[in-house]
Design an enzyme around this catalytic site. Structure first.
Site, short mmCIF file in Angstrom:
data_model
loop_
_atom_site.label_atom_id
_atom_site.label_comp_id
_atom_site.label_asym_id
_atom_site.label_seq_id
_atom_site.Cartn_x
_atom_site.Cartn_y
_atom_site.Cartn_z
N ARG A 231 0.87 -1.18 0.00
CA ARG A 231 0.00 0.00 0.00
C ARG A 231 0.90 1.23 0.00
O ARG A 231 1.57 1.53 0.99
CB ARG A 231 -0.90 0.01 1.23
CG ARG A 231 -1.76 1.26 1.38
CD ARG A 231 -2.50 1.21 2.72
NE ARG A 231 -3.40 2.34 2.93
CZ ARG A 231 -3.07 3.48 3.51
NH1 ARG A 231 -1.81 3.68 3.94
NH2 ARG A 231 -3.95 4.43 3.70
N MET A 232 0.95 1.93 -1.13
CA MET A 232 1.81 3.10 -1.25
C MET A 232 1.10 4.30 -0.64
O MET A 232 0.26 4.94 -1.27
CB MET A 232 2.19 3.34 -2.71
CG MET A 232 3.10 2.27 -3.25
SD MET A 232 3.85 2.74 -4.81
CE MET A 232 4.97 1.36 -5.05
N ASP A 233 1.45 4.60 0.60
CA ASP A 233 0.77 5.62 1.38
C ASP A 233 1.07 7.02 0.86
O ASP A 233 2.23 7.38 0.63
CB ASP A 233 1.21 5.50 2.85
CG ASP A 233 0.60 6.55 3.74
OD1 ASP A 233 -0.62 6.54 3.91
OD2 ASP A 233 1.35 7.40 4.24
N ALA A 234 0.00 7.82 0.69
CA ALA A 234 0.12 9.24 0.32
C ALA A 234 1.02 9.46 -0.89
O ALA A 234 1.68 10.49 -1.02
CB ALA A 234 0.64 10.05 1.51
N VAL A 235 1.03 8.51 -1.81
CA VAL A 235 1.99 8.53 -2.92
C VAL A 235 1.74 9.69 -3.88
O VAL A 235 2.67 10.13 -4.59
CB VAL A 235 1.98 7.17 -3.65
CG1 VAL A 235 0.71 6.98 -4.44
CG2 VAL A 235 3.22 7.02 -4.53
#
Length: 578
Positions: A231-235
């Site tokens: 899960r690429m957070d705040a990407v």
């Protein structure tokens, strides 16, 4: 002929780093990931998911037991209560952190020892697809990298993005009201670091390719520890350029492609999911050409579905559903209606009017919810998200307030989510029907704490064992609905979906399995009034035998109608698989 991996990677890197020796950088990245320059490409359209996939979202320490590490407690709860219900588990950041309940990471390569260790993480990963956050946009101001940044030594010296108060920052899109630039004393004097989210979360500088190399090493360790979903957070905020909005920049999209390329060559079954809490059309861009995210969060679903059920009108939800493009093979949507964060309002831009948003906000506040704000480019504060437990968000209507339909409304919301195109994800507090935690908000001073309760396992087990509690009623029925869903090929995440037109109080859509052997008509009464469904309106094939998968009711008269009680759902199928 397939392009060699190194050549393909180098071409991508040259878009992001035109002044860097990208031949050498590609070699470094491949070595860091343990990949050969001519590694074979993974098969196109991997079968990453099917109708049996259901995701659980939880913090490592949501469930607690005296004298036991929470990750051990979580594993036991999964095995004893959810083994037949969920296929994947998203453990929210389980690393050492300084704030934001884990999203201000101090050390990417360690497990928070209060939760457990890597052996406990690996034990979960052996039995469930493990999803981990890659907190890629920012890092804790108390991390070793940031200490080194202030000391002007490596690793860390040039790892954080610096701004200048004199720069043109008027277009920058903000998710918060806190200052964007924060002054920091370094051994080279005062610098201003960029903080998209908070003073304790300092944005990383991906213009420095060394930061990309560091994350390649982090990703490899996660893969080797069993992580299968990233899960690429705040990407969306990854790349910054003063004078621009500093969100969704092309370099950000290219970096996602680069990381996906490395991940899928290392582990072909691994999946990348982008977390982009933005308006719907912007969110869809993170599929790229099926070469960026494998899946994107359906961020518009939670506010639209809650709005539908508290107003008793599905017009906006239906309009949105009709506008959603079918995901290409190899990509899909991640459907959720609650998470560790609040219910985002930006994803309703262009879908709800400002008056409708305010009415929804007022209703949530009357049900005990809180509202957080973001600062716009012109300096105004606008509502950003509603902080409320889903159980309480659905306790009544905009017209009448709280009522006795709360459980039915709550189950209706999840029945809709379970049937939609995509993979369903359950936040643990929705699965357990946990209420607003006002005491935790007062204790932490953070609005999001309202939906981040912690359960003592013994208390939870006692509560779930009591058939009269709403927790037990919701948990048992949701597990039953999940079991039904997992047996239907028409609920494959990429199965065909069409919206039905049944008025404003009935929300319906049709799903058909990829081999066309099963059709399911999903019809939901989203109002507090009894509704009649004329079966002639949905064109059931007369030669087939139709049954409601949820109740077991057989449909005998295809020219007749069926009656739906308030918030009742039916899944009418021509094949009974239970």
């Amino acid at each position: 002929m397939t392009q060699p991996l190194k050549s393909k990677l180098q071409g991508m890197l040259e878009v992001v780093y035109p002044s860097v020796d990208c031949d050498f950088l590609a070699e470094q990245l491949l070595a860091t990931m343990g990949l050969a320059p001519n590694a074979d490409a993974p098969p196109a359209h991997q079968n990453h998911w099917d109708e049996t996939d259901v995701l659980l979202i939880t913090y490592a320490d949501t469930l607690q037991q005296p004298d036991e590490k929470p990750l051990v407690t979580l594993k036991r709860f999964l095995d004893e209560c959810l083994k037949d219900s969920v296929s994947a588990v998203h453990i929210l950041p389980f690393f050492p952190f300084s704030s934001d309940d884990g999203f201000s990471v101090m050390d990417y390569l360690a497990v928070n020892e209060s939760h457990g260790g890597w052996p406990e993480i690996e034990a979960i990963a052996r039995d469930y697809k493990l999803m981990s956050d890659l907190v890629i946009n920012h890092m804790s101001a108390r991390s070793r990298w940031f200490d080194n940044y202030k000391k002007r030594i490596d690793p860390g010296k040039d790892y954080f993005f610096e701004g200048n108060p004199k720069d043109d920052l008027s277009q920058v899109v903000r998710p918060r009201t806190s200052p964007l630039l924060n002054p920091v004393q370094t051994d080279d004097g005062e610098r201003y670091v960029w903080c998209t989210f908070s003073e304790d979360q300092v944005d990383l500088n991906f213009a420095n390719p060394q930061v990309l190399l560091e994350f390649a090493g982090i990703i490899r360790q996660y893969l080797e520890r069993g992580v299968m979903i990233f899960r690429m957070d705040a990407v969306a905020f990854l790349w910054k350029e003063p004078g621009t909005p500093c969100i969704h920049l092309q370099q950000t999209h290219e970096l996602i492609k680069i990381l996906r390329l490395l991940i899928e060559h290392h582990t072909p079954d691994a999946v990348v999911i982008t977390e982009t809490n933005v308006p719907n059309r912007e969110n869809l861009t993170y599929f790229g050409n099926a070469n960026e995210a494998h899946a994107i969060y359906n961020f518009s679903l939670p506010p639209l579905l809650i709005n539908t059920l508290v107003t008793g009108n599905c017009r906006h939800l239906k309009t949105w559903l009709m506008s959603m493009p079918p995901a290409q093979l190899g990509t899909t949507y991640l459907n959720f209606i609650a998470s560790h964060d609040g219910v985002g309002l930006r994803p309703t831009d262009g879908l709800l009017t400002e008056d409708e948003k305010q009415r929804l906000i007022n209703t949530m506040e009357s049900f005990g919810g809180k509202v957080s704000y973001r600062r716009t480019a012109d300096g105004r504060d606008q509502p950003y998200e509603m902080n409320i437990a889903l159980w309480d968000a659905l306790k009544g209507t905009t017209e009448g307030g709280a009522d006795h339909w709360q459980l039915a409304r709550f189950l209706c919301a999840h029945t809709i989510m379970l049937a939609l195109e995509g993979i369903p994800a359950f936040y643990i507090h929705s699965l357990l029907a946990t209420e607003n935690d006002q005491a935790r908000v007062e204790h932490t001073g953070r609005l999001r704490s309202i939906n981040r309760s912690q359960w003592q396992l013994s208390q939870l087990e006692e509560t779930l064992a009591d058939p009269l509690t709403h927790h037990s009623k919701a948990f048992r029925e949701l597990k039953r609905l999940i079991a039904i869903r997992r047996a239907q090929p028409a609920f494959h995440p990429n199965a065909t979906q069409f919206t039905l037109h049944l008025g404003l109080q009935l929300f319906g859509f049709w799903r058909q399995s990829m081999r066309r052997e099963q059709s399911v008509f999903c019809i939901h009464n989203i109002s507090p009034e009894v509704q009649q469904v004329a079966l002639s309106d949905i064109n059931l094939i007369g030669t087939d035998r139709w049954v409601d998968l949820i109740s077991g009711m057989e449909v005998d008269d295809l020219a007749g109608s069926i009656t739906l009680k308030p918030y009742q759902s039916v899944w009418l199928s021509n094949q009974q698989r239970r």
